[in-house]
Design an enzyme around this catalytic site. Structure first.
Site, PDB file in Angstrom:
ATOM      1  N   ASP A  32      -9.698  -0.652   7.035  1.00  0.00           N
ATOM      2  CA  ASP A  32     -10.268   0.360   7.919  1.00  0.00           C
ATOM      3  C   ASP A  32     -10.816  -0.283   9.175  1.00  0.00           C
ATOM      4  O   ASP A  32     -11.506  -1.302   9.113  1.00  0.00           O
ATOM      5  CB  ASP A  32     -11.411   1.108   7.218  1.00  0.00           C
ATOM      6  CG  ASP A  32     -10.928   2.008   6.104  1.00  0.00           C
ATOM      7  OD1 ASP A  32      -9.800   2.534   6.200  1.00  0.00           O
ATOM      8  OD2 ASP A  32     -11.671   2.197   5.125  1.00  0.00           O
ATOM      9  N   ARG A  77      -5.460   1.501  -4.663  1.00  0.00           N
ATOM     10  CA  ARG A  77      -4.658   0.871  -3.618  1.00  0.00           C
ATOM     11  C   ARG A  77      -4.671  -0.644  -3.767  1.00  0.00           C
ATOM     12  O   ARG A  77      -5.682  -1.212  -4.184  1.00  0.00           O
ATOM     13  CB  ARG A  77      -5.146   1.261  -2.236  1.00  0.00           C
ATOM     14  CG  ARG A  77      -6.581   0.865  -2.016  1.00  0.00           C
ATOM     15  CD  ARG A  77      -7.274   1.693  -1.012  1.00  0.00           C
ATOM     16  NE  ARG A  77      -7.583   2.992  -1.549  1.00  0.00           N
ATOM     17  CZ  ARG A  77      -8.339   3.870  -0.949  1.00  0.00           C
ATOM     18  NH1 ARG A  77      -8.845   3.603   0.210  1.00  0.00           N
ATOM     19  NH2 ARG A  77      -8.574   5.030  -1.480  1.00  0.00           N
ATOM     20  N   ASP A  80      -6.706  -1.736   1.395  1.00  0.00           N
ATOM     21  CA  ASP A  80      -7.119  -0.725   2.354  1.00  0.00           C
ATOM     22  C   ASP A  80      -7.790  -1.473   3.502  1.00  0.00           C
ATOM     23  O   ASP A  80      -8.665  -2.307   3.267  1.00  0.00           O
ATOM     24  CB  ASP A  80      -8.108   0.247   1.703  1.00  0.00           C
ATOM     25  CG  ASP A  80      -8.533   1.365   2.631  1.00  0.00           C
ATOM     26  OD1 ASP A  80      -7.681   1.861   3.387  1.00  0.00           O
ATOM     27  OD2 ASP A  80      -9.716   1.764   2.590  1.00  0.00           O
ATOM     28  N   ARG A  88       0.840  -1.196   0.000  1.00  0.00           N
ATOM     29  CA  ARG A  88       0.000   0.000   0.000  1.00  0.00           C
ATOM     30  C   ARG A  88       0.874   1.244   0.000  1.00  0.00           C
ATOM     31  O   ARG A  88       1.766   1.395   0.822  1.00  0.00           O
ATOM     32  CB  ARG A  88      -0.913   0.013   1.237  1.00  0.00           C
ATOM     33  CG  ARG A  88      -1.644   1.333   1.498  1.00  0.00           C
ATOM     34  CD  ARG A  88      -2.879   1.469   0.633  1.00  0.00           C
ATOM     35  NE  ARG A  88      -3.498   2.765   0.701  1.00  0.00           N
ATOM     36  CZ  ARG A  88      -4.529   3.082   1.459  1.00  0.00           C
ATOM     37  NH1 ARG A  88      -5.060   2.183   2.255  1.00  0.00           N
ATOM     38  NH2 ARG A  88      -5.035   4.296   1.414  1.00  0.00           N
TER      39      ARG A  88
END
Length: 176
Positions: A98, A93, A96, A84
């Protein structure tokens, strides 16, 4: 004391499904993290910066004894290992990760906000999260996932089920 946390994963560069699979494996290998459940994989159009390829998105429920900040550090470490590079906000990307929810906790730091900001406004996060969610109202919110999805009827149409990932073995889109 362990906590159930929920992570959102996305990829739109390289072999997207393999990136997701490797991210789940690497998260599970981190001390203090155990993967409990994974959602189906959904393909969605990009959010924010739209001049890029479609994303594969999913959600993962984990059990962890890491603090929220330690969990964020572990997720960022996995992102780095998988290549990344942060250049454009909401840009392309390889992976990712989160931190969406951490038990019933709310966190408000400069570099970490839980529940994840915009969680209730993003169908590409809510649809996979609904697959693995075991509860009623979302912590920090007063309503259920289905309630928030009903407010996003048009966005919800853009979230297409793509397949599943057996993260312990490999990826296998439905119908193959």
């Amino acid at each position: 004391m362990s906590v159930v946390a929920y992570l959102g994963l996305g990829s739109n560069q390289g072999h997207r499904a393999e990136n997701l699979r490797q991210a789940i494996q690497k998260l599970n290998e981190q001390p203090g993290i155990r993967v409990l459940r994974v959602s189906a994989v959904y393909e969605t159009e990009p959010f924010g910066y739209v001049e890029q390829e479609a994303f594969l998105n999913m959600a993962v429920a984990i059990e962890t004894d890491l603090s929220p900040e330690q969990l964020l550090d572990a997720a960022l470490s996995v992102e780095r290992v998988l290549g990344r590079v942060r250049t454009i906000r909401w840009g392309p990307r390889t992976i990712d990760i989160d931190l969406l929810l951490y038990g019933t906790s709310s966190v408000s730091l400069e570099h970490l906000v839980i529940p994840h900001p915009g969680l209730s406004e993003r169908a590409f996060v809510l649809v996979p999260l609904r697959d693995i969610w075991e509860g009623d109202a979302l912590p920090g919110y007063s309503q259920t996932i289905d309630h928030y999805l009903s407010l996003l009827a048009e966005d919800h149409k853009g979230v297409r089920e793509w397949g599943a990932i057996n993260w312990e073995i490999g990826s296998d889109p439905f119908g193959s």
